[in-house]
Scaffold this active site. Structure first.
Site, PDB file in Angstrom:
ATOM      1  N   SER A  95       0.733  -1.093   0.007  1.00 25.88           N
ATOM      2  CA  SER A  95      -0.009   0.149   0.198  1.00 25.88           C
ATOM      3  C   SER A  95       0.897   1.322  -0.029  1.00 25.88           C
ATOM      4  O   SER A  95       1.898   1.314  -0.764  1.00 25.88           O
ATOM      5  CB  SER A  95      -0.903  -0.022   1.230  1.00 25.88           C
ATOM      6  OG  SER A  95      -1.978   0.899   1.092  1.00 25.88           O
ATOM      7  N   ASP A 217      -9.586  -4.894  -5.794  1.00 22.66           N
ATOM      8  CA  ASP A 217      -9.140  -4.152  -4.653  1.00 22.66           C
ATOM      9  C   ASP A 217      -9.610  -2.689  -4.761  1.00 22.66           C
ATOM     10  O   ASP A 217      -9.540  -1.935  -5.765  1.00 22.66           O
ATOM     11  CB  ASP A 217      -7.695  -4.149  -4.970  1.00 22.66           C
ATOM     12  CG  ASP A 217      -6.945  -3.336  -3.652  1.00 22.66           C
ATOM     13  OD1 ASP A 217      -7.707  -2.728  -3.294  1.00 22.66           O
ATOM     14  OD2 ASP A 217      -5.644  -3.144  -3.917  1.00 22.66           O
ATOM     15  N   HIS A 245      -7.832  -5.320  -0.131  1.00 22.00           N
ATOM     16  CA  HIS A 245      -6.513  -4.585  -0.333  1.00 22.00           C
ATOM     17  C   HIS A 245      -5.372  -5.230   0.522  1.00 22.00           C
ATOM     18  O   HIS A 245      -3.953  -4.600   0.265  1.00 22.00           O
ATOM     19  CB  HIS A 245      -6.832  -3.282   0.207  1.00 22.00           C
ATOM     20  CG  HIS A 245      -5.539  -2.065  -0.074  1.00 22.00           C
ATOM     21  ND1 HIS A 245      -4.968  -1.764  -1.232  1.00 22.00           N
ATOM     22  CD2 HIS A 245      -4.811  -1.421   0.729  1.00 22.00           C
ATOM     23  CE1 HIS A 245      -4.051  -0.942  -1.413  1.00 22.00           C
ATOM     24  NE2 HIS A 245      -4.030  -0.717   0.066  1.00 22.00           N
TER      25      HIS A 245
END
Lengths: 267, 421
Positions: A95, A217, A245
């Site tokens: 991320s 996602d 995610h």
């Protein structure tokens, strides 16, 4: 400053193995990798840590000014690698940590043998000719959610937990401890994360890179994965057949394979 | 078993009696037995849903469908839990909620907002728990959803008041620090041949405290100096500090004799209207005159802590001014005077009692005290004015939370003579 206690650096796995550093994104702490590390531990030396202000890091090292910039998180990664003489290593960023990994590798390429970017997004907010998936109002909504959810954080409990890092049982007694974060820290981290635009930095990456995206996602949709792949010269793209995610939790086996397959490969 | 009501248009919480309850009168109040699990599930006063581990919805109750304004077939097998949320909620779900469910298999009381079919928002509190099989493998996530409109509205009000309070506190701290800065001189003019350094340590950013000092020319060869501490805190202390400071400067020009200066200040503080507002202070006032290679200092004390001399020869000692009484309490207070000579290498330290009254241990009774300060100064001496104030600043910082009151330090030093002079 001692980076090991500042960032709660934890080293596990095979002592003499090639080094993989796992960096978690915004939200929770290094426990995010709990289901992946057992699958890497036989072959790799694994380095994990908590970003300053999160998890069991040294909260006194946090300041709103310093950690309002994503560059500072990347500088911390470089400092950990230098201080512990870890490089060149394989840097895995999940991320927003994928952005930290890009910034760190762009500034100090000699420290990093390879990059693995898990569900990366260089910009979350839509822009002309670019779809990040979110509007500025969406990010405001997230900030409101952070304000409404203290996740077990209360000022009366925080000193007990933060003052006794050697007594993890105190932490474990508190619910939601993996994602507990001082709301003030969360707000600064969230703003830095979701309002950033690091698209131009992707081209600065010169080390071999694998981008791992997830088929479904919400936070980093597939067009963002394709954008990152196309922007980093010579990178490769792997799509995991999963949802969410955080594939290191929802599809740990496939995630571990996608990491180790690239990390172990020659060159 | 018959289904208790069907169709999204039904009211969500209406309790319906199952059909086929037997002949009327046979089982009186059969509906009160609450023995229909399906009815309990479908029409519960909260939303229920079950999802696969990836969030895909496999079961949902009527209450939640009604809140969402959606049909069973629109939701089950087609939507993920995150699809029911606002965009901000989706972000929160992905970064916090879903990871927590995977890591600890349960999470409770999370505030989210549902996005209903007509686009409106419904604030809810969500709790999820993972159902595992006999081998401990996660199978499903079960979730309850509670209507939280009232609670969230109230919480928002609380948040808004907190933000307002924080803004106001910041505003007030700005005022306090601005006011505090005006009470001490921005820079001190040094008489030729004398080194002068001062430091003001603010104990609380929230309240003005009343320590003050100044050094100023009286005549061509004489300088006035003072350090003091008024009673109280906050706005009244700031007013009193201003009054004391300007009275001292004005009366010193009129008659610089130290006892006369403090007597005049006493008269001013006594005559001002203060029946319900006791106004007094401690002050050490001095006159400096050049004498040979050093300075003669005449000090008058109105109840203020003794000045401390760090001599060029390497020792330290208090300059006693015993018997001096508080200024502003009595009509004619005793004022004690003394005279000292500052030779090259000597430094005179004046301070307020915030320094010696600092707590040094967790035991609240344990104060730093005069003896400890003397010992500290004895180790420092000989020491320039600047180095002395530097050392005192370090000491004040080291007290941390133990420093309960403001503290001011003012040092006057005659630089040592150069060798060969």
């Amino acid at each position: 400053m001692d980076v090991v206690s500042r960032n709660n650096v934890v080293i596990t796995g095979r002592e003499d193995g090639p080094v993989i550093m796992l960096c978690n994104g915004f939200g929770c702490d290094q426990n995010m990798w709990r289901l992946v590390t057992p699958r890497l531990a036989d072959d790799f030396k694994i380095v994990q840590f908590d970003h300053v202000g999160t998890g069991q890091s040294d909260l006194s090292a946090w300041s709103a000014e310093r950690y309002a910039s994503l560059d500072s998180y990347a500088e911390d990664i470089v400092e950990i690698c230098n201080e512990l003489a870890l490089g060149p290593l394989v840097l895995v960023g999940h991320s927003v940590s994928a952005v930290f990994a890009v910034l760190a590798a762009a500034s100090e390429p000699r420290l990093f043998e390879k990059l693995i970017l898990l569900t990366p997004s260089p910009r979350y907010i839509d822009d002309a000719g670019y779809r990040g998936g979110f509007s500025a109002e969406d990010i405001d909504e997230l900030l409101e959610s952070l304000d409404s959810n203290y996740l077990g954080w209360s000022e009366s409990l925080a000193p007990v937990v933060m003052g006794n890092p050697e007594r993890p049982e105190l932490t474990d007694e508190l619910t939601n401890s993996f994602c507990r974060l001082d709301p003030a820290v969360a707000r600064v981290f969230a703003r830095a994360t979701f309002l950033s635009d690091n698209r131009a930095d992707l081209r600065r990456v010169s080390v071999p890179t694998r981008v791992i995206e997830v088929a479904q996602d919400v936070i980093a949709p597939r067009e963002v994965g394709a954008f990152v792949h196309e922007s980093i010269p010579g990178s490769e793209l792997v799509t995991l057949d999963a949802v969410g995610h955080c594939p290191q939790l929802s599809a740990p086996e496939a995630t571990a394979e996608a990491i180790s397959g690239f990390a172990a490969r020659d060159g | 078993m018959s289904r208790a009501g069907h169709g999204a248009a039904e009211p969500p919480r209406a309790h319906r009696t199952p059909d086929g309850g037997g002949a009327p009168g046979h089982v009186p109040h059969a509906e009160l037995l609450e023995d229909n699990p399906e009815d309990l599930y479908e029409n519960a006063p909260c939303g229920y849903l079950s999802t696969l581990m990836d969030g895909k919805i496999v079961k949902v109750n009527r209450t939640l469908l009604h809140w969402l304004g959606r049909s069973h077939d629109e939701v089950v097998g087609r939507m993920h839990f995150a699809d029911l949320l606002t965009m901000g909620g989706k972000l929160y779900h992905e970064t916090h909620f879903a990871p927590l469910v995977h890591l600890q298999h349960e999470v409770s009381g999370i505030a989210l907002e549902l996005r209903t079919a007509d686009g409106s928002r419904l604030p809810v509190l969500v709790t999820s728990a993972v159902k595992t099989d006999s081998a401990g493998q996660p199978q499903l996530i079960r979730t309850t959803v509670n209507d939280a409109r009232d609670r969230r509205a109230y919480e928002r009000e609380l948040l808004r008041s907190r933000e307002k309070a924080e803004r106001e506190r910041e505003h007030s701290q700005n005022l306090v620090s601005t006011l505090q800065r005006t009470l001490v001189p921005p820079a001190l003019a040094s008489p030729p041949g004398l080194e002068v350094t001062a430091h003001y340590h603010i104990a609380s950013p929230d309240e003005v405290s009343g320590d003050f000092y100044d050094l100023f020319p009286l005549t061509a060869d004489a300088w006035g100096l003072f350090i003091g501490d008024v009673c109280g805190k906050g706005a009244p202390a700031a007013v009193l500090t201003s009054l004391a400071r300007y009275t001292l400067r004005a009366t010193a020009v009129y008659n610089p004799e130290p006892v006369a200066v403090l007597s005049n200040l006493n008269t001013v503080l006594n005559t001002a209207d203060h029946e319900h507002d006791p106004r007094f202070c401690t002050v050490l006032f001095g006159v400096l005159k050049q004498e040979g290679r050093g300075f003669r200092v005449t000090l008058a004390s109105g109840g203020h802590p003794n000045a401390l001399m760090l001599s060029g020869s390497g020792s330290a000692g208090y300059i006693p001014t015993p018997g001096g009484q508080l200024i502003g309490v009595l009509s004619e207070p005793d004022v004690a005077t003394t005279t000292v000579h500052l030779s090259p290498g000597d430094t005179l330290l004046l301070y307020t009692d915030g320094l010696t009254e600092a707590h040094t241990a967790t035991d609240a009774g344990d104060r730093y005290g005069d003896d400890a300060l003397l010992g500290y100064a004895d180790v420092l001496a000989p020491c320039s004015a600047e180095a002395t104030v530097g050392a005192m600043t370090e000491l004040l910082n080291a007290f941390g939370e133990g420093l309960v009151d403001d503290a001011a330090v003012l040092a006057l030093g005659v630089p040592p003579q150069d060798e060969g002079e």
